[in-house]
Design a protein around this motif. Sequence first.
Motif, PDB file in Angstrom:
ATOM      1  N   UNK A 187       1.334  -3.882  -5.228  1.00 15.08           N
ATOM      2  CA  UNK A 187       0.767  -2.571  -4.897  1.00 15.08           C
ATOM      3  C   UNK A 187       0.044  -1.918  -6.076  1.00 15.08           C
ATOM      4  N   UNK A 196      -5.031   1.234  -3.100  1.00 16.99           N
ATOM      5  CA  UNK A 196      -5.911   2.385  -3.285  1.00 16.99           C
ATOM      6  C   UNK A 196      -5.252   3.437  -4.182  1.00 16.99           C
ATOM      7  N   UNK A 197      -3.926   3.598  -4.063  1.00 22.31           N
ATOM      8  CA  UNK A 197      -3.203   4.581  -4.879  1.00 22.31           C
ATOM      9  C   UNK A 197      -2.667   3.954  -6.161  1.00 22.31           C
ATOM     10  N   UNK A 219      -9.275  -5.914  -0.436  1.00 22.90           N
ATOM     11  CA  UNK A 219      -8.671  -6.944   0.401  1.00 22.90           C
ATOM     12  C   UNK A 219      -9.714  -8.019   0.661  1.00 22.90           C
ATOM     13  N   UNK A 260      -2.597  -6.081   6.965  1.00 23.74           N
ATOM     14  CA  UNK A 260      -2.878  -6.222   5.532  1.00 23.74           C
ATOM     15  C   UNK A 260      -1.663  -6.797   4.810  1.00 23.74           C
TER      16      UNK A 260
END
Lengths: 312, 312
Positions: free
Chosen positions: B83, B87-88, B95, B134
């Motif tokens: 992670x 995006x964060x 992806x 995803x």
Amino acid sequence: MAQTNSASSAAQSALDTRWIAADWGTSNLRVWAIDARGEIAGFRASAKGMLKLQPHEFEGALTDLVHSWLPIGEQIPVIACGMVGARQGWVDAGYRKVPCKPIERNSLVSAPTENRRLKVSIVPGLRQESPADVIRGEETQIAGYIQNGIHDAPIACMPGTHSKWVKLKANRIESFQTFMTGEFFSLISNHSVVRDAVKSNDWRENDFLEAVDECLEGRVALAADVFGLRARSLISDDNTTCLRSRLSGLLIGQELSAMRNSLGDKEVAIIGSRELARPYKSALNHMGCKTKVIDGEMATIDGLKTARELSV
Amino acid sequence: MAQTNSASSAAQSALDTRWIAADWGTSNLRVWAIDARGEIAGFRASAKGMLKLQPHEFEGALTDLVHSWLPIGEQIPVIACGMVGARQGWVDAGYRKVPCKPIERNSLVSAPTENRRLKVSIVPGLRQESPADVIRGEETQIAGYIQNGIHDAPIACMPGTHSKWVKLKANRIESFQTFMTGEFFSLISNHSVVRDAVKSNDWRENDFLEAVDECLEGRVALAADVFGLRARSLISDDNTTCLRSRLSGLLIGQELSAMRNSLGDKEVAIIGSRELARPYKSALNHMGCKTKVIDGEMATIDGLKTARELSV
């Protein structure tokens, strides 16, 4: 915090009150003063639901709301239904076993009071052995629904945190099934990784019904399709309104898919608030089922009237 | 809080480190120093997962763990997956679209650093258009699994908060499906009305497998059967161990039921920790499927080695 129904406040003199109807759930207490003609003479509500109270605190929470209704020197009956009769409630009113009538004569359970002017009776819940299931509060709404002679629809759908589907036969409850649809919706939309994807106050009927259809076609695995909402929010243009409506459709669709074989061409009585009833009515009509919507509060009051008649 | 693997701490001199492998997930950061022979020379971990960090804080969190490993005056590559590339995260690594190899040459995305001695590259996730899905992190484990030449099992089951099922063909990922099984288990057992019914640290295999069977027979509606756990706790003798095992069986069973048509007689590679793999292995074997269990941490490290080779 007590709320007073201003439209009926003029009628809230102690003299009018013959008995008090109480809908006492997990989160709220709602009481109605019933007068000699059987009409509602007053309404009050507080947020003192079962979860916020210890057993010794129930009498005080009730008295706070109804003390001005109590006739001087007379004992007044209070008929209550809901989680007030749970194991963690005022008194454990137990469960009666289905098949049975929703409320039976002499089945109400007394709650102890220090104030002798209050005579509190609680409607017991219902239990089903297999599959194991329980109801507490909805049995009273069913009694109200039946009492009005409108039970040509022998299946009742009662949307809520824990939706109940109840099969009726000749004024008896044959069986029932609970779905945690409302609680799942709340957990997923407030506490899961999907929450940002479904933050919306709007509604898109098409997305709701599309998800219902996918459920009915057996194409949905809940844990996968719910994650799919997050995936869509990351890689597609679907907006939060579409995804929130889809989440609702996945959950209600799973419920309808499980109930479908029981529906046939029977009319379904949806008992609940207009807001809760709306998506169920929409999905059932979409499936080709006839529906009628029964106001949940009126069903509760009518059921408590039945309980009152059976307790005297 | 940094933890040091004492068994390897003697080997953690800066001189040995050629590059650093990093598994940087939502909740944790785990780093390994890789020496000239490609062996693990050191391991450290902290709880500074993606969720706890702002983009500008990633470099500091990494430096806290690895600064003693950095050779003086030399730039050292850090290959990270998970992670951290969301995006964060530190930088959005995007992806790649399946079908594709789990990691492709030159597909890694650089993260900006103030310290020129760190050269950080992040493995991008994978996306699937339909059904929308995803993956981020598991692509690296798949790369490690394939790299070891043990891909005679063309379906990988990766248990976790979000379980992934990945279909492989000739070293490529054909498709995948995510199930929120672990997250549903956590929400239900910690935050729902059922939580008291499933408070147990024990396990009853029979109850687990019975629930799996009910799912495979198509007899389970999750929102109903989960409420049934509470009903059983109220009206039957079922204890919390039985009910907790049953909850696990309902959730994993729904997952296996959805995947069943893809399984056929193929062996399933379960990639994960022994603890997470155990119930999946038990249920799959019960269904008649062959399984092999691949250690998830080793798969991650092997996959990061593949990523390192493809990035130089």
